[in-house]
Design an enzyme around this catalytic site. Structure first.
Site, mmCIF file in Angstrom:
data_model
loop_
_atom_site.group_PDB
_atom_site.id
_atom_site.type_symbol
_atom_site.label_atom_id
_atom_site.label_comp_id
_atom_site.label_asym_id
_atom_site.label_seq_id
_atom_site.Cartn_x
_atom_site.Cartn_y
_atom_site.Cartn_z
ATOM 1 N N ASP A 26 0.829 -1.209 0.000
ATOM 2 C CA ASP A 26 0.000 0.000 0.000
ATOM 3 C C ASP A 26 0.865 1.262 0.000
ATOM 4 O O ASP A 26 1.983 1.255 0.524
ATOM 5 C CB ASP A 26 -0.920 -0.016 1.224
ATOM 6 N N HIS A 43 1.994 3.290 -9.141
ATOM 7 C CA HIS A 43 1.808 1.847 -9.361
ATOM 8 C C HIS A 43 2.940 1.279 -10.224
ATOM 9 O O HIS A 43 3.377 0.155 -10.020
ATOM 10 C CB HIS A 43 0.458 1.580 -10.035
ATOM 11 N N LEU A 137 11.271 -19.797 -5.356
ATOM 12 C CA LEU A 137 10.232 -19.132 -4.552
ATOM 13 C C LEU A 137 8.873 -19.179 -5.255
ATOM 14 O O LEU A 137 8.796 -18.995 -6.476
ATOM 15 C CB LEU A 137 10.670 -17.678 -4.322
HETATM 16 C C1 IPE Z 1 -5.398 -2.732 -0.162
HETATM 17 O O1 IPE Z 1 -5.112 -1.392 -0.256
HETATM 18 C C2 IPE Z 1 -5.392 -3.373 -1.518
HETATM 19 C C3 IPE Z 1 -4.088 -3.501 -2.167
HETATM 20 C C4 IPE Z 1 -2.933 -3.131 -1.681
HETATM 21 C C5 IPE Z 1 -4.116 -4.145 -3.461
HETATM 22 P P1 IPE Z 1 -6.257 -0.287 -0.393
HETATM 23 O O2 IPE Z 1 -5.555 1.010 -0.522
HETATM 24 O O3 IPE Z 1 -7.210 -0.648 -1.463
HETATM 25 O O4 IPE Z 1 -6.999 -0.425 1.018
HETATM 26 P P2 IPE Z 1 -7.877 0.620 1.824
HETATM 27 O O5 IPE Z 1 -8.899 1.175 0.878
HETATM 28 O O6 IPE Z 1 -6.959 1.695 2.329
HETATM 29 O O7 IPE Z 1 -8.453 -0.171 2.953
HETATM 30 C C1 IPE Z 2 -1.749 0.212 -3.230
HETATM 31 O O1 IPE Z 2 -1.486 1.567 -3.295
HETATM 32 C C2 IPE Z 2 -1.863 -0.414 -4.586
HETATM 33 C C3 IPE Z 2 -3.224 -0.780 -4.989
HETATM 34 C C4 IPE Z 2 -4.275 -0.702 -4.245
HETATM 35 C C5 IPE Z 2 -3.382 -1.264 -6.327
HETATM 36 P P1 IPE Z 2 -2.665 2.634 -3.265
HETATM 37 O O2 IPE Z 2 -3.039 2.969 -4.654
HETATM 38 O O3 IPE Z 2 -3.770 2.181 -2.406
HETATM 39 O O4 IPE Z 2 -1.909 3.867 -2.607
HETATM 40 P P2 IPE Z 2 -2.498 4.888 -1.555
HETATM 41 O O5 IPE Z 2 -2.960 4.103 -0.376
HETATM 42 O O6 IPE Z 2 -3.631 5.612 -2.223
HETATM 43 O O7 IPE Z 2 -1.349 5.780 -1.233
HETATM 44 MG MG MG Z 3 -4.136 2.408 -0.428
#
Ligand code: IPE
Ligand code: IPE
Ligand code: MG
Length: 252
Positions: A26, A43, A137
């Site tokens: 995240d 991303h 892995l």
């Molecule tokens: C969880 O992160 C999903 C992934 C890392 C793929 P999100 O950014 O979607 O989660 P929330 O919305 O903060 O709970």
């Molecule tokens: C996690 O990073 C990746 C995915 C959910 C695909 P985010 O896109 O949720 O990044 P933040 O949390 O908005 O910074």
């Molecule tokens: Mg996020």
């Protein structure tokens, strides 16, 4: 493409190193925003981080790495971001699959594939097919994955196979879960500062050690991985039991 020198057979796992690490990657969006760039830029860097971390894990003898790449709730994001993420699957597979396959990585993908495009489905199928006999892995990518979806699909498959209500057990359900090819995760890592599971491996995390870091996913590196492993190795895993038998004895 940079040549990798990662071991094709798993390195010996040192003491205190988990066998299975599961990561909620995240913080990509915030990482990009801090650079005044669109979220998809984060991303893209996040994908490069995954490739590095696979290597870092293999070198430490970690046998299973499971990463949350797209949740069943991430469809709620703007169309542009969702299509950017789907496109990254195609870019990532064409850019890194050969190298990962050469390094001995076995790739598995878990999640509801019925909702993704034919192109994305084919890319995942190709990655699994090309690497299925690899000895290194095991990388499991959770894509259009949700922990609740997983429990429901496991029940449905068990029922479809004719399992009767009285035969349903934790063991039977575990065998039908999407991560049945791996032991339960020993260490759960979430980057990005949020302290929640966000519908990741609800069934399999029952006794995983949890580690949360403020580090945003694109900044995660070998030093951050070692910090998480150090925290893990200092934990006492009791699985509900009492380990210190002497503690129960009455003082003399
Ligand atoms: C969880 O992160 C999903 C992934 C890392 C793929 P999100 O950014 O979607 O989660 P929330 O919305 O903060 O709970
Ligand atoms: C996690 O990073 C990746 C995915 C959910 C695909 P985010 O896109 O949720 O990044 P933040 O949390 O908005 O910074
Ligand atoms: Mg996020």
């Amino acid at each position: 493409m940079a040549a990798s020198t990662a071991p094709t057979t798993p390195a010996a796992r040192g003491p205190g190193v988990p066998r299975h690490v599961a990561i909620v990657m995240d913080g990509n969006g915030r990482w990009a925003r801090r650079r005044f760039m669109p979220r998809v830029f984060g991303h893209k860097f996040g994908m490069e981080t995954v490739v590095r971390v696979i290597d870092d894990c293999a070198r430490r003898g970690i046998e299973y790495l499971t990463v949350y790449a797209f949740s069943s709730e991430n469809w709620k994001r703007p169309d542009e971001e969702v299509s950017g993420l789907m496109n990254l699957v195609l870019v990532g597979v064409s850019k890194y699959l050969t190298r990962l396959a050469k390094d001995g990585v076995r790739i598995k993908v878990m999640g509801d594939r019925s909702a993704v495009s034919e192109k994305v489905r084919q890319a995942w199928n190709e990655a699994e097919e090309l690497t299925k006999n690899n000895p290194g892995l095991t990388l499991t990518v959770a894509f259009n994955y949700g922990g609740r979806w997983d429990i429901v699909q496991a029940c449905k498959r068990a029922l479809a196979e004719g399992v009767l209500a009285e035969e349903l057990s934790e063991e039977v359900l575990s065998r039908h879960m999407a991560l049945a090819h791996a032991p339960d995760p020993d260490l759960f890592i979430r980057t990005g500062g949020e302290v929640r599971v966000s519908n990741f491996l609800l069934w399999q995390l029952a006794y995983s050690e949890m580690y949360f870091t403020e580090c945003l996913w694109p900044d995660f590196d070998a030093a951050e991985l070692d910090k998480a492993i150090a925290a893990y190795s200092g934990r006492e895993r009791r699985f509900g039991a009492v380990l210190d038998k002497a503690a129960d004895k009455a003082p003399a």
